[in-house]
Design an enzyme around this catalytic site. Structure first.
Site, PDB file in Angstrom:
ATOM      1  N   ASP A 249       0.852  -1.003   0.086  1.00 58.57           N
ATOM      2  CA  ASP A 249      -0.187   0.298   0.018  1.00 58.57           C
ATOM      3  C   ASP A 249       0.872   1.367  -0.030  1.00 58.57           C
ATOM      4  O   ASP A 249       1.589   1.546   0.987  1.00 58.57           O
ATOM      5  CB  ASP A 249      -0.863  -0.202   1.411  1.00 58.57           C
ATOM      6  CG  ASP A 249      -1.801   0.970   1.183  1.00 58.57           C
ATOM      7  OD1 ASP A 249      -1.793   1.975   0.364  1.00 58.57           O
ATOM      8  OD2 ASP A 249      -2.838   0.689   2.111  1.00 58.57           O
ATOM      9  N   HIS A 347      -9.018  -0.193  -8.465  1.00 58.84           N
ATOM     10  CA  HIS A 347      -8.744   0.654  -7.733  1.00 58.84           C
ATOM     11  C   HIS A 347      -7.284   1.421  -8.367  1.00 58.84           C
ATOM     12  O   HIS A 347      -7.524   2.569  -8.402  1.00 58.84           O
ATOM     13  CB  HIS A 347      -8.412   0.206  -6.464  1.00 58.84           C
ATOM     14  CG  HIS A 347      -7.827   1.302  -5.360  1.00 58.84           C
ATOM     15  ND1 HIS A 347      -8.731   2.338  -4.760  1.00 58.84           N
ATOM     16  CD2 HIS A 347      -6.468   1.792  -4.989  1.00 58.84           C
ATOM     17  CE1 HIS A 347      -8.091   3.359  -4.315  1.00 58.84           C
ATOM     18  NE2 HIS A 347      -6.817   2.934  -4.183  1.00 58.84           N
TER      19      HIS A 347
END
Length: 438
Positions: A249, A347
């Site tokens: 991330d 995403h």
């Protein structure tokens, strides 16, 4: 997650600890290294940061007698005073305490000034590893500075309560309502925001407790939250961290040396925002619960298609084996059947700056896990923190798009929110907020 425009992301990564030191402490300078970060950590820099990237962490010197040097983690120090507040550009710490305070009626401008002077003086002492000058509970007595940073922000209500409405920044307007928001007003907003980061949980909790006691009679605690990231040194080599969904991330957080980095993160002098905020920033906070039971029920291959990256190494879908997370994202890549390798609602695709007019934010997200909800599901997710030059051109347009078309949104709930103006740093002998109040 994927980019600086991500609604869930932590930030980019290296895991090495460090700090500005004195005496025989380690010589890794966080103020000089406006740089890489660990465990979902920030990569950040302002002017002149490229040269600072050559700085390296050095092991502490061996003590007398030839014994092996002890761990450097607790000795790492971040100077409180400087052009920017700490906790924005420095590597992200392992622990965070977030809190917001509301000013008491009648505190006014003078009361706020007195409080910020006291808080700044105390934060500087604690960041240097010294006891607080008042209300020290000795909880952190045996610890070093542990990379402590204390970052202050101002909410919109502060300006009306102190007679400074004419100095409220234009970028501090309330965020619009986004589809599927489930915000709890009691856990958001606030007149004064405090972000306390440290590589030791006791150091962070101690700092918050001291500041809370010093605020008595002037400001009352509105809400408080705790978060965590990967501890520096927990991985064999520095690497981008993972969130509670198990995803790497923060790969595409804004990076030092990129054109326009400072313009994305910091308020420029002479622009639309008031002069007192020049060199400061805006912070958007969101408490984002992850629907982990639903997410973990998906097979890994399906999780990867929701994100648009391989879970094992963070490489974008369609990239060759061994490409790694830094491989370019090819949004036109196709699979063997001719379909898009990265799905239309992935995403990666929806959050890409190219799909959002170049909007970007510098994210410092921390995970949280606060037990179980009444239905037995985890109360866990991300404390999203994003620094930017103006939320109206950063967070807001990106979140509008994510809320409409991001497949990841089905697994998220935004439950608290806040927007704060973050003043520039305090010079030696000064205090945070001095440009506004003096």
């Amino acid at each position: 997650m994927e980019t600086s425009t991500d609604s869930t992301g932590a930030t980019d990564a290296t895991a090495a600890p460090g700090g500005t030191t004195g005496g025989t402490a380690p010589a890794f300078t966080r103020r000089a290294l406006l740089g890489t970060a660990g465990a979902g950590l920030v990569v950040g820099a302002g002017a002149g940061a490229a040269a600072a990237l050559t700085a390296e962490r050095r092991d502490p010197p061996a003590p007398a007698g030839g014994a092996a040097p002890g761990p450097a983690l607790g000795l790492a120090r971040v100077d409180f005073h400087g052009e920017r507040q700490g906790g924005i550009l420095e590597p992200q710490q392992a622990r965070v305490q977030l809190a917001a305070f509301d000013l008491a009626g009648g505190a006014g401008r003078d009361g706020l000034r007195t409080l910020l002077r006291r808080w700044s003086r105390t934060a500087a002492r604690m960041a240097a590893g010294e006891p607080a000058d008042e209300f020290d509970d000795q909880v952190a007595l045996d610890a070093g500075p542990c990379s402590l940073t204390v970052t202050f922000g101002f909410g919109a209500g502060l300006f009306d309560k102190t007679g400074l409405a004419d100095r409220r920044p234009a970028g501090l307007e309330p965020l619009p309502a986004f589809p599927a928001d489930a915000l709890d007003p009691a856990r958001g907003d606030g007149d004064l925001f405090v972000q306390i980061g440290a590589d030791d949980a006791l150091v962070a909790v101690h700092a918050l407790r001291v500041l809370q006691r010093q605020a008595a009679g002037t400001a009352a605690l509105r809400w408080q939250m705790s978060g965590f990231a990967r501890t520096p040194g927990a991985t064999a080599t520095p690497m981008t961290g993972r969130n509670l969904m198990g995803q790497i991330d923060g790969t595409n957080n804004p990076r030092p040396g990129e054109d326009g980095f400072a313009a994305k993160v910091f308020v420029a002098a002479g622009g639309e925002q008031p002069a007192w905020l020049a060199g400061g920033s805006f912070l958007v906070f969101r408490r984002i619960r992850m629907l982990l039971d639903n997410w973990e029920a998906l097979p890994v291959e399906r999780q990867e298609r929701v994100i648009g990256r391989r879970k094992a190494d963070g490489a974008p879908l369609g990239a060759p084996a061994g490409a790694g997370e830094r491989a370019p994202v090819d949004l036109a890549a196709q699979g063997p059947d001719g379909s898009l390798a990265i799905p239309a609602d992935a995403h990666v695709r929806v959050a890409a700056p190219a799909a959002n007019g170049g909007a970007a934010m510098l994210r410092r997200g921390f995970s949280y896990h606060d037990g179980l909800l009444a239905d037995g599901s985890p109360d866990a997710g991300l404390l999203f923190l994003a620094f930017q030059a103006d939320p109206r051109t950063g967070f807001t347009p990106v979140q509008r798009k994510l809320a409409r078309g991001d497949g990841l949104s089905r697994f998220l709930r935004h439950e608290a929110s806040g927007v704060y103006a973050v003043p520039p740093g305090a010079p030696q002998g000064g205090y945070v907020g001095q440009t506004l109040l003096d």
